[in-house]
Write a protein that holds these residues in place. Structure first.
Motif, short mmCIF file in Angstrom:
data_model
loop_
_atom_site.label_atom_id
_atom_site.label_comp_id
_atom_site.label_asym_id
_atom_site.label_seq_id
_atom_site.Cartn_x
_atom_site.Cartn_y
_atom_site.Cartn_z
N VAL A 38 75.65 33.89 -19.47
CA VAL A 38 75.67 34.69 -20.47
C VAL A 38 74.09 34.33 -21.27
CG1 VAL A 38 76.46 35.35 -22.74
CG2 VAL A 38 77.88 34.94 -20.65
N GLN A 49 74.73 38.20 -27.40
CA GLN A 49 75.85 37.55 -26.54
C GLN A 49 77.20 38.23 -26.34
OE1 GLN A 49 76.16 33.29 -26.95
NE2 GLN A 49 78.17 33.46 -26.27
N SER A 53 78.57 39.97 -23.12
CA SER A 53 79.86 39.30 -22.57
C SER A 53 80.62 40.33 -22.08
CB SER A 53 80.40 38.41 -23.66
OG SER A 53 79.59 37.09 -23.68
N LYS A 57 82.54 41.41 -18.68
CA LYS A 57 83.85 41.49 -18.49
C LYS A 57 84.14 43.01 -17.73
CE LYS A 57 88.11 41.52 -21.29
NZ LYS A 57 88.76 42.83 -20.78
N ARG A 67 82.98 35.28 -11.27
CA ARG A 67 82.63 34.29 -12.24
C ARG A 67 82.99 33.14 -11.88
NH1 ARG A 67 84.90 34.73 -17.94
NH2 ARG A 67 85.10 32.40 -17.83
#
Length: 343
Positions: A38, A49, A53, A57, A67
């Motif tokens: 990230v 961030q 993120s 997702k 991931r």
């Protein structure tokens, strides 16, 4: 019918919708070039961030990326072993690489990669003369070297390549097994030390030279054996390095990888410039498979009971460019002994 065509319509639509958003497409383009976390993506894309993120997702939920955890860090990548990953790679392949935003992201990613790896190079330069001593802080090197020789067997090699040769110790170790040895390293200080070391040991069949582990100046199918000894944990993209090593292997040629098993010693990132805190068996096995190699053996060398808390387990992977079919074997210390050694 391809695996992509076998995707359920709902899954395919969800994946295409996820990839259609501009920032997420930029993320896919970056991950197609290698694994990133990230923090990396926030620096490259210039976004917050939480926003990055959220995009990651959604891409994970759509099956386009995967991931994995490395210590306290989480990395993201595209896996072409999954239908969603193959779809992602097909989508980014159609993007014009000369487009301004694409080119700018790529340049920032390359700059970040160079910056991170320069930390490791600075460490090498500072410790070139005692690099072998630093290695012994983790596990007895004599035990690792004995296991390396067992893994490669008694056969001789016409052309033996040592990637990330460092002090040239691996060339010295296998000097009786090859007709011609070549050690490659990107760091000139290490190469200077290696040349002097090999000369003092009378290793006349081996030479060392500058080389980029991600882009080897060797022809396809040229090497009978390639060794990567304690190299992967310093790299930003271990999978790419493995693919490049596989490329230069001849049919029947062997790749020997020696590195740490997963561990939680976070201080190694700063004190010794480790990019990765070890590698699980299945992760390396997947990289080897993706590179077209067959895994032949895995061996864990765990510290003995009563060892220091910072002693690490070393894993040895032996792979081969297929010429014949052989069963995969897995060798490890008894569970009880390994458990005591980890305490």
């Amino acid at each position: 019918m391809s695996n992509i065509e076998q995707m359920r319509t709902a899954d395919l639509v969800a994946a295409l919708k996820a990839a259609a958003e501009p920032t997420r497409l930029r993320i896919l383009l970056l991950l197609a070039g290698g694994e990133l976390n990230v923090k990396d993506l926030t620096l490259i894309l210039g976004q917050s961030q939480p926003r990055i993120s959220r995009h990651l997702k959604l891409l994970c939920e759509a099956g386009l990326i995967e991931r994995f955890r490395d210590g306290s860090w989480v990395y993201f990548h595209i896996s072409d072993r999954q239908a969603g990953g193959r779809l992602a790679l097909r989508l980014v392949a159609d993007v014009d690489p000369s487009e301004a935003s694409v080119r700018r992201d790529r340049e920032r990613a390359e700059a970040l990669k160079r910056e991170r790896e320069s930390v490791a190079q600075s460490f090498f330069e500072e410790h070139a003369a005692d690099w072998d001593r630093i290695r012994t802080l983790h596990i007895a090197e004599k035990d690792v070297e004995a296991a390396m020789r067992r893994a490669l067997g008694d056969r001789s090699f016409e052309f033996f390549v040592d990637l990330g040769t460092g002090t040239g110790r691996t060339l010295e170790l296998f000097a009786d097994r090859f007709e011609r040895g070549l050690g490659l390293d990107v760091n000139q200080t290490m190469l200077t030390f290696a040349r002097a070391n090999l000369k003092s040991k009378g290793c006349t069949k081996a030479q060392v030279r500058h080389g980029d582990i991600y882009s080897l100046s060797l022809a396809d199918g040229q090497a009978d054996a390639v060794v990567m000894h304690q190299v992967l944990h310093f790299l930003s993209d271990p999978a790419l390095a493995i693919r490049e090593a596989a490329r230069v292997l001849a049919p029947g040629g062997r790749l020997l990888i020696v590195d740490f098993a997963p561990h939680g010693l976070e201080f190694l990132r700063t004190r010794e410039a480790h990019e990765r805190l070890g590698f699980p068996h299945d992760q390396v096995a997947g990289w080897l498979q993706d590179a077209g190699l067959a895994l032949r053996a895995v061996e864990d060398l765990a510290p003995k009971a009563g060892s220091r808390d910072d002693m690490l387990t070393v894993t040895i992977w032996l792979a081969e460019r297929p010429a014949t079919q052989m069963p995969i074997t897995k060798i490890s210390l008894p569970k009880e002994e390994a458990r005591e050694g980890a305490r």
